[in-house]
Design a protein around this motif. Structure first.
Motif, PDB file in Angstrom:
ATOM      1  N   ILE A   4       0.840  -1.206   0.000  1.00 38.64           N
ATOM      2  CA  ILE A   4       0.000   0.000   0.000  1.00 38.64           C
ATOM      3  C   ILE A   4       0.870   1.249   0.000  1.00 38.64           C
ATOM      4  O   ILE A   4       0.637   2.179  -0.773  1.00 38.64           O
ATOM      5  CB  ILE A   4      -0.968  -0.006   1.213  1.00 38.64           C
ATOM      6  N   PHE A   5       1.890   1.270   0.864  1.00 40.40           N
ATOM      7  CA  PHE A   5       2.793   2.428   0.910  1.00 40.40           C
ATOM      8  C   PHE A   5       3.586   2.556  -0.383  1.00 40.40           C
ATOM      9  O   PHE A   5       3.732   3.655  -0.929  1.00 40.40           O
ATOM     10  CB  PHE A   5       3.735   2.336   2.113  1.00 40.40           C
ATOM     11  N   LEU A   6       4.084   1.451  -0.901  1.00 40.30           N
ATOM     12  CA  LEU A   6       4.834   1.481  -2.146  1.00 40.30           C
ATOM     13  C   LEU A   6       3.947   1.951  -3.301  1.00 40.30           C
ATOM     14  O   LEU A   6       4.363   2.771  -4.116  1.00 40.30           O
ATOM     15  CB  LEU A   6       5.418   0.100  -2.446  1.00 40.30           C
ATOM     16  N   GLN A  11       2.388   5.957  -7.247  1.00 38.98           N
ATOM     17  CA  GLN A  11       1.271   6.687  -7.849  1.00 38.98           C
ATOM     18  C   GLN A  11       1.410   8.196  -7.695  1.00 38.98           C
ATOM     19  O   GLN A  11       1.150   8.946  -8.638  1.00 38.98           O
ATOM     20  CB  GLN A  11      -0.062   6.231  -7.239  1.00 38.98           C
ATOM     21  N   ILE A  12       1.825   8.659  -6.535  1.00 41.06           N
ATOM     22  CA  ILE A  12       1.920  10.108  -6.345  1.00 41.06           C
ATOM     23  C   ILE A  12       3.088  10.686  -7.146  1.00 41.06           C
ATOM     24  O   ILE A  12       2.993  11.794  -7.672  1.00 41.06           O
ATOM     25  CB  ILE A  12       1.976  10.512  -4.852  1.00 41.06           C
ATOM     26  N   ILE A  13       4.168   9.934  -7.273  1.00 44.96           N
ATOM     27  CA  ILE A  13       5.292  10.407  -8.091  1.00 44.96           C
ATOM     28  C   ILE A  13       4.860  10.510  -9.555  1.00 44.96           C
ATOM     29  O   ILE A  13       5.132  11.523 -10.216  1.00 44.96           O
ATOM     30  CB  ILE A  13       6.524   9.499  -7.926  1.00 44.96           C
ATOM     31  N   THR A  47       5.712  16.560  -3.082  1.00 45.10           N
ATOM     32  CA  THR A  47       5.740  15.108  -3.276  1.00 45.10           C
ATOM     33  C   THR A  47       6.415  14.428  -2.089  1.00 45.10           C
ATOM     34  O   THR A  47       5.884  13.456  -1.535  1.00 45.10           O
ATOM     35  CB  THR A  47       6.474  14.752  -4.585  1.00 45.10           C
ATOM     36  N   ALA A  48       7.576  14.932  -1.704  1.00 42.71           N
ATOM     37  CA  ALA A  48       8.311  14.338  -0.585  1.00 42.71           C
ATOM     38  C   ALA A  48       7.519  14.426   0.718  1.00 42.71           C
ATOM     39  O   ALA A  48       7.468  13.458   1.493  1.00 42.71           O
ATOM     40  CB  ALA A  48       9.665  15.026  -0.423  1.00 42.71           C
ATOM     41  N   PHE A 115      -4.859  13.733  -2.876  1.00 44.88           N
ATOM     42  CA  PHE A 115      -4.385  12.358  -3.031  1.00 44.88           C
ATOM     43  C   PHE A 115      -4.116  11.711  -1.670  1.00 44.88           C
ATOM     44  O   PHE A 115      -4.474  10.552  -1.443  1.00 44.88           O
ATOM     45  CB  PHE A 115      -3.132  12.315  -3.911  1.00 44.88           C
ATOM     46  N   GLU A 116      -3.493  12.460  -0.759  1.00 43.69           N
ATOM     47  CA  GLU A 116      -3.247  11.941   0.595  1.00 43.69           C
ATOM     48  C   GLU A 116      -4.558  11.627   1.305  1.00 43.69           C
ATOM     49  O   GLU A 116      -4.689  10.574   1.941  1.00 43.69           O
ATOM     50  CB  GLU A 116      -2.503  12.981   1.442  1.00 43.69           C
TER      51      GLU A 116
END
Length: 128
Positions: A4-6, A11-13, A47-48, A115-116
């Protein structure tokens, strides 16, 4: 569940890279400077920070399940505080924030926020 985290990170990148490309296309089309107003730093920073905030939430998802919303809000406040340290002073140098400066920060900021929020909602629904 580590995927999920990966998946969020990838996806966000990709999402922000695509939006960054469109942002540059629009700037080019209206003949505005492409790489001014800290646009690259803004996209990288947002993003970061989104990845870091989601990572913290993911890490504490089991321990502080009932407090993830508060952690999310704290992360958002932290991100906004860092904005003031990194961007606000240079944006206000001439006494006003131009629409290009506003867009350079606010487009990736809003996109990351949505997105978050959506990703956190999905994570919480999977935990039920």
């Amino acid at each position: 569940m580590k995927h999920i985290f990966l998946r969020f990170t990838v996806q966000i990148i990709i999402l922000l890279a695509v939006v960054f490309g469109f942002h540059l296309l629009i700037l080019n089309y209206i003949e505005a400077p492409l790489f001014e107003n800290k646009i690259v730093l803004s996209y990288v920073f947002n993003t970061a920070m989104a990845i870091a905030i989601f990572g913290v939430l993911y890490y504490f998802k089991d321990t502080y399940k009932d407090k993830l919303g508060f952690l999310f809000i704290a992360g958002s406040f932290f991100k906004f505080a860092l904005f003031f340290l990194l961007f606000h002073k240079s944006y206000k140098q001439d006494g006003e924030i131009s629409s290009y400066e506003f867009a350079a920060f606010f487009v990736p900021y809003l996109l990351c926020l949505f997105f978050e929020t959506n990703s956190l909602a999905k994570l919480l629904n999977k935990m039920k």
